[in-house]
Design a protein around this motif. Structure first.
Motif, PDB file in Angstrom:
ATOM      1  N   TYR A 148       0.811  -1.217   0.000  1.00  0.00           N
ATOM      2  CA  TYR A 148       0.000   0.000   0.000  1.00  0.00           C
ATOM      3  C   TYR A 148       0.846   1.269   0.000  1.00  0.00           C
ATOM      4  O   TYR A 148       0.387   2.315  -0.470  1.00  0.00           O
ATOM      5  CB  TYR A 148      -0.948  -0.005   1.202  1.00  0.00           C
ATOM      6  CG  TYR A 148      -1.880  -1.193   1.222  1.00  0.00           C
ATOM      7  CD1 TYR A 148      -2.860  -1.345   0.251  1.00  0.00           C
ATOM      8  CD2 TYR A 148      -1.777  -2.167   2.216  1.00  0.00           C
ATOM      9  CE1 TYR A 148      -3.706  -2.435   0.254  1.00  0.00           C
ATOM     10  CE2 TYR A 148      -2.625  -3.266   2.228  1.00  0.00           C
ATOM     11  CZ  TYR A 148      -3.588  -3.391   1.252  1.00  0.00           C
ATOM     12  OH  TYR A 148      -4.424  -4.480   1.259  1.00  0.00           O
ATOM     13  N   SER A 149       2.059   1.182   0.478  1.00  0.00           N
ATOM     14  CA  SER A 149       2.924   2.362   0.513  1.00  0.00           C
ATOM     15  C   SER A 149       3.384   2.767  -0.884  1.00  0.00           C
ATOM     16  O   SER A 149       3.793   3.911  -1.104  1.00  0.00           O
ATOM     17  CB  SER A 149       4.148   2.099   1.405  1.00  0.00           C
ATOM     18  OG  SER A 149       5.001   1.119   0.828  1.00  0.00           O
ATOM     19  N   ASN A 169     -10.208   2.728  -2.441  1.00  0.00           N
ATOM     20  CA  ASN A 169     -10.614   3.491  -1.260  1.00  0.00           C
ATOM     21  C   ASN A 169     -10.785   4.961  -1.644  1.00  0.00           C
ATOM     22  O   ASN A 169      -9.810   5.691  -1.816  1.00  0.00           O
ATOM     23  CB  ASN A 169      -9.559   3.360  -0.156  1.00  0.00           C
ATOM     24  CG  ASN A 169      -9.657   2.043   0.578  1.00  0.00           C
ATOM     25  OD1 ASN A 169     -10.471   1.875   1.477  1.00  0.00           O
ATOM     26  ND2 ASN A 169      -8.838   1.088   0.177  1.00  0.00           N
ATOM     27  N   LYS A 171     -12.205   7.192   0.245  1.00  0.00           N
ATOM     28  CA  LYS A 171     -12.089   8.056   1.426  1.00  0.00           C
ATOM     29  C   LYS A 171     -11.485   7.259   2.571  1.00  0.00           C
ATOM     30  O   LYS A 171     -11.420   6.023   2.528  1.00  0.00           O
ATOM     31  CB  LYS A 171     -13.463   8.595   1.831  1.00  0.00           C
ATOM     32  CG  LYS A 171     -14.458   7.513   2.244  1.00  0.00           C
ATOM     33  CD  LYS A 171     -15.788   8.127   2.675  1.00  0.00           C
ATOM     34  CE  LYS A 171     -16.756   7.043   3.144  1.00  0.00           C
ATOM     35  NZ  LYS A 171     -18.048   7.623   3.616  1.00  0.00           N
ATOM     36  N   ASP A 172     -11.037   7.963   3.577  1.00  0.00           N
ATOM     37  CA  ASP A 172     -10.515   7.298   4.768  1.00  0.00           C
ATOM     38  C   ASP A 172     -11.679   6.670   5.535  1.00  0.00           C
ATOM     39  O   ASP A 172     -12.733   7.284   5.705  1.00  0.00           O
ATOM     40  CB  ASP A 172      -9.792   8.297   5.670  1.00  0.00           C
ATOM     41  CG  ASP A 172      -8.454   8.725   5.102  1.00  0.00           C
ATOM     42  OD1 ASP A 172      -7.767   7.871   4.508  1.00  0.00           O
ATOM     43  OD2 ASP A 172      -8.093   9.911   5.244  1.00  0.00           O
ATOM     44  N   TYR A 173     -11.474   5.465   5.979  1.00  0.00           N
ATOM     45  CA  TYR A 173     -12.495   4.714   6.700  1.00  0.00           C
ATOM     46  C   TYR A 173     -12.310   4.950   8.195  1.00  0.00           C
ATOM     47  O   TYR A 173     -11.355   4.483   8.807  1.00  0.00           O
ATOM     48  CB  TYR A 173     -12.355   3.231   6.333  1.00  0.00           C
ATOM     49  CG  TYR A 173     -13.166   2.254   7.116  1.00  0.00           C
ATOM     50  CD1 TYR A 173     -14.414   2.580   7.650  1.00  0.00           C
ATOM     51  CD2 TYR A 173     -12.692   0.952   7.307  1.00  0.00           C
ATOM     52  CE1 TYR A 173     -15.156   1.658   8.357  1.00  0.00           C
ATOM     53  CE2 TYR A 173     -13.432   0.015   8.013  1.00  0.00           C
ATOM     54  CZ  TYR A 173     -14.659   0.375   8.550  1.00  0.00           C
ATOM     55  OH  TYR A 173     -15.402  -0.548   9.249  1.00  0.00           O
ATOM     56  N   THR A 174     -13.233   5.676   8.772  1.00  0.00           N
ATOM     57  CA  THR A 174     -13.135   6.014  10.201  1.00  0.00           C
ATOM     58  C   THR A 174     -14.290   5.467  11.031  1.00  0.00           C
ATOM     59  O   THR A 174     -14.261   5.527  12.260  1.00  0.00           O
ATOM     60  CB  THR A 174     -13.086   7.540  10.385  1.00  0.00           C
ATOM     61  OG1 THR A 174     -14.261   8.119   9.805  1.00  0.00           O
ATOM     62  CG2 THR A 174     -11.851   8.131   9.702  1.00  0.00           C
ATOM     63  N   SER A 189      -4.144  -3.635   9.488  1.00  0.00           N
ATOM     64  CA  SER A 189      -4.433  -2.205   9.574  1.00  0.00           C
ATOM     65  C   SER A 189      -5.379  -1.773   8.463  1.00  0.00           C
ATOM     66  O   SER A 189      -5.377  -2.345   7.368  1.00  0.00           O
ATOM     67  CB  SER A 189      -3.132  -1.401   9.476  1.00  0.00           C
ATOM     68  OG  SER A 189      -2.244  -1.754  10.501  1.00  0.00           O
ATOM     69  N   ARG A 190      -6.165  -0.747   8.731  1.00  0.00           N
ATOM     70  CA  ARG A 190      -7.044  -0.194   7.707  1.00  0.00           C
ATOM     71  C   ARG A 190      -6.218   0.476   6.609  1.00  0.00           C
ATOM     72  O   ARG A 190      -5.182   1.082   6.878  1.00  0.00           O
ATOM     73  CB  ARG A 190      -8.007   0.824   8.319  1.00  0.00           C
ATOM     74  CG  ARG A 190      -9.056   0.182   9.205  1.00  0.00           C
ATOM     75  CD  ARG A 190     -10.050   1.205   9.720  1.00  0.00           C
ATOM     76  NE  ARG A 190     -11.119   0.551  10.475  1.00  0.00           N
ATOM     77  CZ  ARG A 190     -12.144   1.185  11.017  1.00  0.00           C
ATOM     78  NH1 ARG A 190     -12.240   2.508  10.889  1.00  0.00           N
ATOM     79  NH2 ARG A 190     -13.085   0.515  11.681  1.00  0.00           N
ATOM     80  N   ARG A 191      -6.696   0.354   5.378  1.00  0.00           N
ATOM     81  CA  ARG A 191      -6.018   0.969   4.256  1.00  0.00           C
ATOM     82  C   ARG A 191      -6.385   2.447   4.154  1.00  0.00           C
ATOM     83  O   ARG A 191      -7.486   2.852   4.511  1.00  0.00           O
ATOM     84  CB  ARG A 191      -6.376   0.262   2.949  1.00  0.00           C
ATOM     85  CG  ARG A 191      -5.601  -1.030   2.720  1.00  0.00           C
ATOM     86  CD  ARG A 191      -5.890  -2.121   3.723  1.00  0.00           C
ATOM     87  NE  ARG A 191      -7.286  -2.549   3.726  1.00  0.00           N
ATOM     88  CZ  ARG A 191      -7.859  -3.274   4.664  1.00  0.00           C
ATOM     89  NH1 ARG A 191      -7.185  -3.645   5.729  1.00  0.00           N
ATOM     90  NH2 ARG A 191      -9.126  -3.621   4.582  1.00  0.00           N
ATOM     91  N   LEU A 192      -5.477   3.241   3.629  1.00  0.00           N
ATOM     92  CA  LEU A 192      -5.688   4.672   3.519  1.00  0.00           C
ATOM     93  C   LEU A 192      -6.478   5.035   2.263  1.00  0.00           C
ATOM     94  O   LEU A 192      -6.565   4.243   1.314  1.00  0.00           O
ATOM     95  CB  LEU A 192      -4.343   5.400   3.500  1.00  0.00           C
ATOM     96  CG  LEU A 192      -3.461   5.233   4.736  1.00  0.00           C
ATOM     97  CD1 LEU A 192      -2.115   5.919   4.517  1.00  0.00           C
ATOM     98  CD2 LEU A 192      -4.146   5.796   5.970  1.00  0.00           C
ATOM     99  N   ARG A 193      -7.020   6.224   2.258  1.00  0.00           N
ATOM    100  CA  ARG A 193      -7.691   6.740   1.065  1.00  0.00           C
ATOM    101  C   ARG A 193      -6.698   6.791  -0.107  1.00  0.00           C
ATOM    102  O   ARG A 193      -5.538   7.151   0.062  1.00  0.00           O
ATOM    103  CB  ARG A 193      -8.221   8.143   1.350  1.00  0.00           C
ATOM    104  CG  ARG A 193      -8.848   8.845   0.156  1.00  0.00           C
ATOM    105  CD  ARG A 193      -9.530  10.123   0.579  1.00  0.00           C
ATOM    106  NE  ARG A 193      -8.585  11.053   1.194  1.00  0.00           N
ATOM    107  CZ  ARG A 193      -7.896  11.975   0.523  1.00  0.00           C
ATOM    108  NH1 ARG A 193      -8.033  12.088  -0.777  1.00  0.00           N
ATOM    109  NH2 ARG A 193      -7.079  12.789   1.167  1.00  0.00           N
TER     110      ARG A 193
END
Length: 281
Positions: A148-149, A169, A171-174, A189-193
């Motif tokens: 993902y990076s 993604n 949007k960021d999942y919060t 860990s959750r993935r980023l937007r």
């Protein structure tokens, strides 16, 4: 040097690749202890193959590398979606992202259910089109995974995937995950937007297997969440090189049976999926 010594000690204590062992490997007639050794040796070879070549050890890296497959029996799937819920809990996916989807179709007036996840192709189109190497096949077992990076969100992989198994993604999942804790707890860990994600065969569990001396497909904690959650044994998982796949509660399924009833989606494309479906009996 200490690391090298440990690795070589493990190998010299386990290198019993006699002709009889090779025959058992090819026929799938291995003990649980041997299955764990094969898994461990394959991972060590993938990571330290160059070092071992210096000692002329007669070990075939490709032969020992696990060939993970998931087998789904359409005749046993009842469409309960527990596999989907477990996947969403364990992999902590956003509300609009489903790595595992169960489709319904009818034939001769009867309903059947077909789950769809990442096919973990041997020849993955997604890997070929990724311009930055964010989608790649990891050396230890050739599973298709994401870095993902590195992902730049171009979504070429989504366009290339013939199975529609990748998600972006937006949007960021919060939000709170409504599937936790009833169907499981997050293990990644959750993935980023801005990045793409997909099913991974719960590789975090597979990686845990060698450390704990457990066998994926047999031991629940190192078996993909969707397989463990299946209440009918419609799903099984394992290293097909052992000649069988497993479910922690419903036992094993032989490669012979898979060969008789099995098929893969869009075989004509030559992607060689590792998700195999069984026709209803």
């Amino acid at each position: 040097m200490r690391l090298r010594f440990i690795i070589l000690t493990i190998f010299f204590n386990n290198v019993t690749m006699t002709s009889n062992f090779s025959i058992r490997l090819k026929t799938g007639k291995l003990t649980r202890r041997e299955a764990i050794k094969i898994f461990a040796l394959g991972i060590l070879l993938a990571r330290y193959g160059d070092l071992l070549k210096k000692f002329n050890l007669n070990l075939d890296q490709e032969e020992l590398k696990p060939y993970w497959v998931m087998v789904i029996d359409i005749g046993k799937c009842i469409g309960c979606n527990l596999c989907t819920y477990a996947c969403k809990a364990v992999n902590d996916t956003a509300p609009d992202i489903f790595w595992n989807v169960v489709y319904t179709y009818k034939k001769n007036g009867k309903s059947y259910y077909m789950p769809r996840l990442c096919m973990q192709c041997e020849e993955p189109p997604c890997v070929e089109v990724c311009p930055v190497g964010a989608t790649y096949k990891r050396e230890v077992d050739d599973l298709v995974v994401m870095d993902y990076s590195k992902c730049i969100g171009c979504r070429y992989c989504m366009a290339a995937c013939p199975y529609g198994a990748r998600y972006f993604n937006w949007k960021d999942y919060t939000e709170k995950n409504k599937y936790v804790p009833k169907y499981g707890s997050p293990e990644v860990s959750r993935r980023l937007r801005g990045v793409v994600e997909k099913c991974t065969f719960c590789y975090q569990r597979l990686d845990k297997a060698m450390k704990k001396g457990l066998v994926p497909g047999i031991d629940e904690e190192v078996t993909p969440a969707c397989v463990v959650a299946c209440p009918t044994g419609a799903r099984r998982f394992g290293n097909l090189k052992l000649g069988k796949v497993f479910h922690p509660k419903f036992g094993e399924l032989s490669k012979d049976e898979i060969d008789k009833r099995g098929f893969v989606l869009k075989e004509e494309l030559g992607t060689k999926p590792r998700v195999i479906y069984l026709l209803p009996v």
